[in-house]
Design a protein around this motif. Structure first.
Motif, PDB file in Angstrom:
ATOM      1  N   VAL A  14       3.134  10.194   0.083  1.00 33.19           N
ATOM      2  CA  VAL A  14       2.374  11.426   0.316  1.00 33.19           C
ATOM      3  C   VAL A  14       1.076  11.019   1.024  1.00 33.19           C
ATOM      4  CG1 VAL A  14       1.347  13.477  -0.700  1.00 33.19           C
ATOM      5  CG2 VAL A  14       3.361  12.445  -1.763  1.00 33.19           C
ATOM      6  N   GLY A  15       1.135  11.002   2.352  1.00 35.35           N
ATOM      7  CA  GLY A  15      -0.023  10.540   3.124  1.00 35.35           C
ATOM      8  C   GLY A  15      -0.135   9.037   3.081  1.00 35.35           C
ATOM      9  N   GLY A  16      -1.387   8.559   3.125  1.00 30.82           N
ATOM     10  CA  GLY A  16      -1.632   7.121   3.123  1.00 30.82           C
ATOM     11  C   GLY A  16      -1.640   6.528   4.523  1.00 30.82           C
ATOM     12  N   TYR A  17      -1.867   5.198   4.568  1.00 36.15           N
ATOM     13  CA  TYR A  17      -1.907   4.514   5.871  1.00 36.15           C
ATOM     14  C   TYR A  17      -1.215   3.169   5.743  1.00 36.15           C
ATOM     15  CZ  TYR A  17      -5.480   1.179   4.327  1.00 36.15           C
ATOM     16  OH  TYR A  17      -6.144   0.177   3.687  1.00 36.15           O
TER      17      TYR A  17
ATOM     18  N   ASP B 296       3.522  -2.147   4.333  1.00 35.31           N
ATOM     19  CA  ASP B 296       2.839  -1.706   3.123  1.00 35.31           C
ATOM     20  C   ASP B 296       2.086  -0.418   3.410  1.00 35.31           C
ATOM     21  OD1 ASP B 296       3.774  -3.916   1.853  1.00 35.31           O
ATOM     22  OD2 ASP B 296       1.910  -5.077   2.029  1.00 35.31           O
ATOM     23  N   ILE B 297       2.227   0.574   2.508  1.00 36.17           N
ATOM     24  CA  ILE B 297       1.546   1.860   2.644  1.00 36.17           C
ATOM     25  C   ILE B 297       0.594   1.995   1.461  1.00 36.17           C
ATOM     26  CG2 ILE B 297       1.805   4.359   2.749  1.00 36.17           C
ATOM     27  CD1 ILE B 297       4.637   3.895   3.856  1.00 36.17           C
ATOM     28  N   ALA B 298      -0.705   2.234   1.751  1.00 40.30           N
ATOM     29  CA  ALA B 298      -1.711   2.318   0.681  1.00 40.30           C
ATOM     30  C   ALA B 298      -2.522   3.600   0.810  1.00 40.30           C
ATOM     31  CB  ALA B 298      -2.620   1.090   0.745  1.00 40.30           C
ATOM     32  N   ARG B 299      -3.296   3.880  -0.277  1.00 41.08           N
ATOM     33  CA  ARG B 299      -4.214   5.000  -0.336  1.00 41.08           C
ATOM     34  C   ARG B 299      -3.578   6.330   0.046  1.00 41.08           C
ATOM     35  NH1 ARG B 299      -9.926   2.580   2.071  1.00 41.08           N
ATOM     36  NH2 ARG B 299     -10.116   0.850   0.566  1.00 41.08           N
TER      37      ARG B 299
ATOM     38  N   SER C 154       1.908  -8.429  -6.026  1.00 40.26           N
ATOM     39  CA  SER C 154       1.212  -7.353  -5.327  1.00 40.26           C
ATOM     40  C   SER C 154      -0.282  -7.448  -5.580  1.00 40.26           C
ATOM     41  CB  SER C 154       1.728  -5.992  -5.828  1.00 40.26           C
ATOM     42  OG  SER C 154       0.957  -4.943  -5.302  1.00 40.26           O
ATOM     43  N   THR C 155      -1.059  -7.156  -4.561  1.00 43.71           N
ATOM     44  CA  THR C 155      -2.522  -7.069  -4.681  1.00 43.71           C
ATOM     45  C   THR C 155      -2.915  -5.633  -4.407  1.00 43.71           C
ATOM     46  OG1 THR C 155      -2.774  -7.697  -2.361  1.00 43.71           O
ATOM     47  CG2 THR C 155      -2.901  -9.462  -3.997  1.00 43.71           C
ATOM     48  N   GLY C 156      -3.234  -4.906  -5.424  1.00 44.60           N
ATOM     49  CA  GLY C 156      -3.614  -3.515  -5.257  1.00 44.60           C
ATOM     50  C   GLY C 156      -2.410  -2.595  -5.254  1.00 44.60           C
ATOM     51  N   ILE C 157      -2.681  -1.328  -5.494  1.00 39.12           N
ATOM     52  CA  ILE C 157      -1.607  -0.326  -5.547  1.00 39.12           C
ATOM     53  C   ILE C 157      -1.153   0.000  -4.134  1.00 39.12           C
ATOM     54  CG2 ILE C 157      -1.053   2.041  -6.211  1.00 39.12           C
ATOM     55  CD1 ILE C 157      -3.124   1.783  -8.442  1.00 39.12           C
TER      56      ILE C 157
END
Length: 488
Positions: A373-376, A393-396, A464-467
């Motif tokens: 849902v969105g992200g970059y 990788d897709i984050a935020r 993994s480093t971060g969600i």
């Protein structure tokens, strides 16, 4: 031929007297006879000696008086010889505008001005060549040595833009406009000049007579005329002047409101001088051409084929048509083209593409949707930290829901090494997608999912480093770059 003195006519001498002054010459001759008669009687009565002096004129300009006219004849003959040698192809006329007028006097004074007269003759246009002028709108443009060269120049002017053989056929044609034109051929219907061009026999300075090739160049180049110019990006006064073969001072003379310190802006109007052709060649011809008719493409739907599948059920074939045109050109450049007739000799065949519309929940459409849902994209596929990163990788995102990229069947839902919590979906069309590092999984093996359905929650399980979401794409068992399939 050298100019010879007429020994029998001592009263009034002139070289090659033009017809327009014939009456004047006759009157002067009669006057001279009367003077001779009067002087003869006077001489007999007074027994005083009579002397002859000669007044020299060029046109209506008086040059002076001499005692012996032989020097004038010798000078003119010398000029004729020199110019005949210099211009062997021209017919030279010397002294057409020179008049020698004798005068009888009783008392001869020291009035001989022969040196001054000869010096002045050097500055006068007394040597001329017989030439043929090409006159455009009553204005002579070029001078040629003969009528034959003038005709050749006009023909070459035309055949610069028209095939010479076709032009000859046009000149020899009987005007039969109904004659058929074959495919690939053309027939000239008309050839005209944009301005009236006539020929005129004239006398001009020999240096003004040009060759045929020089005449063509001058007719093509035209004459300098004042024309408007709109300032373009990057223009300065110097470049504008240089582009139009002007000096900066000449450009400023044309634009008196400007000086060397003036600022010019894009769009400003200025005056320049540019060459404008004095005459152009207009030609009209009829031609036939065989041209291709493009085929159309028709898409047909088939509900017996799966959505995303398609096949060509009929190959397209171009058609053929014969078009007859009437074409008008100006100096060889197209100005008008009109279709006179058209005939289809081969009909085109449509290309037919059949696309499937059948949709089943477990089969993907072939188009992948964004799996979050969105992200970059925080990391692309490729070498990273000394290892090959197999996906993206897709984050935020806006929220942490993970979405199925297309319809399919879940083939794995659990924990797998560095991937952490992992979901695999087989889209049953040769494609498979993988979703890793999930915090939680909402589907099970064998479950059918639809495109955009929630299959888990983004997390940071495994290596993994971060969600974030780690996303991979496979086609026919081969790892692919997800960026080739996602609309991002």
């Amino acid at each position: 031929m050298l100019v010879q003195r007429n020994q029998s006519d001592q009263q009034h001498l002139r070289f090659q007297i033009p017809k327009k002054k014939a009456i004047q010459t006759c009157l002067m001759f009669i006057l001279a006879l009367m003077v001779v008669f009067t002087l003869t009687n006077t001489i007999k009565a007074n027994e005083q000696p009579v002397h002859t002096i000669y007044h020299i004129y060029v046109d209506d300009d008086y040059l002076g008086v001499i005692e012996d006219d032989e020097s004038i004849y010798e000078y003119l003959n010398q000029l004729e010889v020199e110019h005949e040698e210099k211009f062997p192809d021209l017919s030279i006329a010397v002294g057409e505008n020179v008049r020698v007028v004798p005068e009888f006097v009783f008392n001869k004074e020291d009035e001989d001005e022969i040196e001054e007269v000869l010096t002045m003759l050097e500055d006068e246009a007394i040597v001329q060549a017989e030439a043929v002028a090409l006159v455009v709108n009553d204005k002579p443009v070029v001078y040629l040595a003969s009528t034959e060269e003038a005709e050749e120049a006009l023909e070459l002017l035309i055949t610069q833009y028209i095939d010479e053989d076709q032009y000859e056929q046009f000149l020899d044609s009987d005007g039969n406009e109904d004659e058929q034109v074959e495919v690939g051929e053309k027939k000239i219907m008309d050839v005209t000049l944009t301005e009236e061009v006539t020929e005129e026999n004239v006398l001009v300075l020999p240096d003004e007579v040009v060759t045929v090739s020089d005449a063509i160049e001058k007719l093509n180049k035209g004459v300098l005329e004042e024309q408007p110019y709109s300032v373009q990006e990057g223009d300065v006064l110097g470049t504008i002047a240089n582009d139009h073969d002007l000096s900066t001072s000449e450009l400023l003379e044309l634009n008196s409101e400007l000086d060397t310190d003036s600022v010019i802006r894009v769009g400003d109007e200025m005056k320049v001088k540019a060459y404008k052709p004095v005459v152009k060649v207009l030609s009209t011809y009829v031609t036939k051409q065989e041209e291709e008719i493009p085929y159309e493409t028709e898409v047909r739907e088939d509900d017996s084929m799966f959505k995303g599948d398609q096949k060509v059920t009929q190959e397209g074939q171009a058609g053929v048509q014969v078009l007859e045109y009437e074409v008008t050109e100006e100096n060889g450049s197209l100005t008008k083209r009109e279709i006179l007739s058209e005939k289809v000799t081969k009909e085109p065949v449509k290309k037919v593409i059949t696309k499937g519309t059948k949709v089943i929940p477990s089969r993907g459409s072939g188009t992948l949707g964004w799996p979050a849902v969105g992200g970059y994209i925080s990391s692309y596929q490729g070498n990273r930290w000394g290892r090959f990163h197999r996906g993206i990788d897709i984050a935020r995102p806006s929220n942490y829901n993970i979405l199925a990229a297309d319809n399919g069947t879940v083939t794995f839902a659990g924990t797998q090494g560095g991937y952490g919590n992992l979901v695999r979906i087989n889209h049953n069309n040769g494609m498979e997608t993988l979703y890793a590092h999930l915090a939680s999984i909402d589907v099970s093996v064998g479950q059918t999912v639809s495109k955009g359905q929630k299959i888990g929650v983004m997390g940071q399980t495994g290596n993994s480093t971060g969600i974030h979401l780690h996303f991979e794409v496979y086609e026919n068992g081969q790892l692919k770059n997800p960026m080739d399939y996602l609309n991002y």
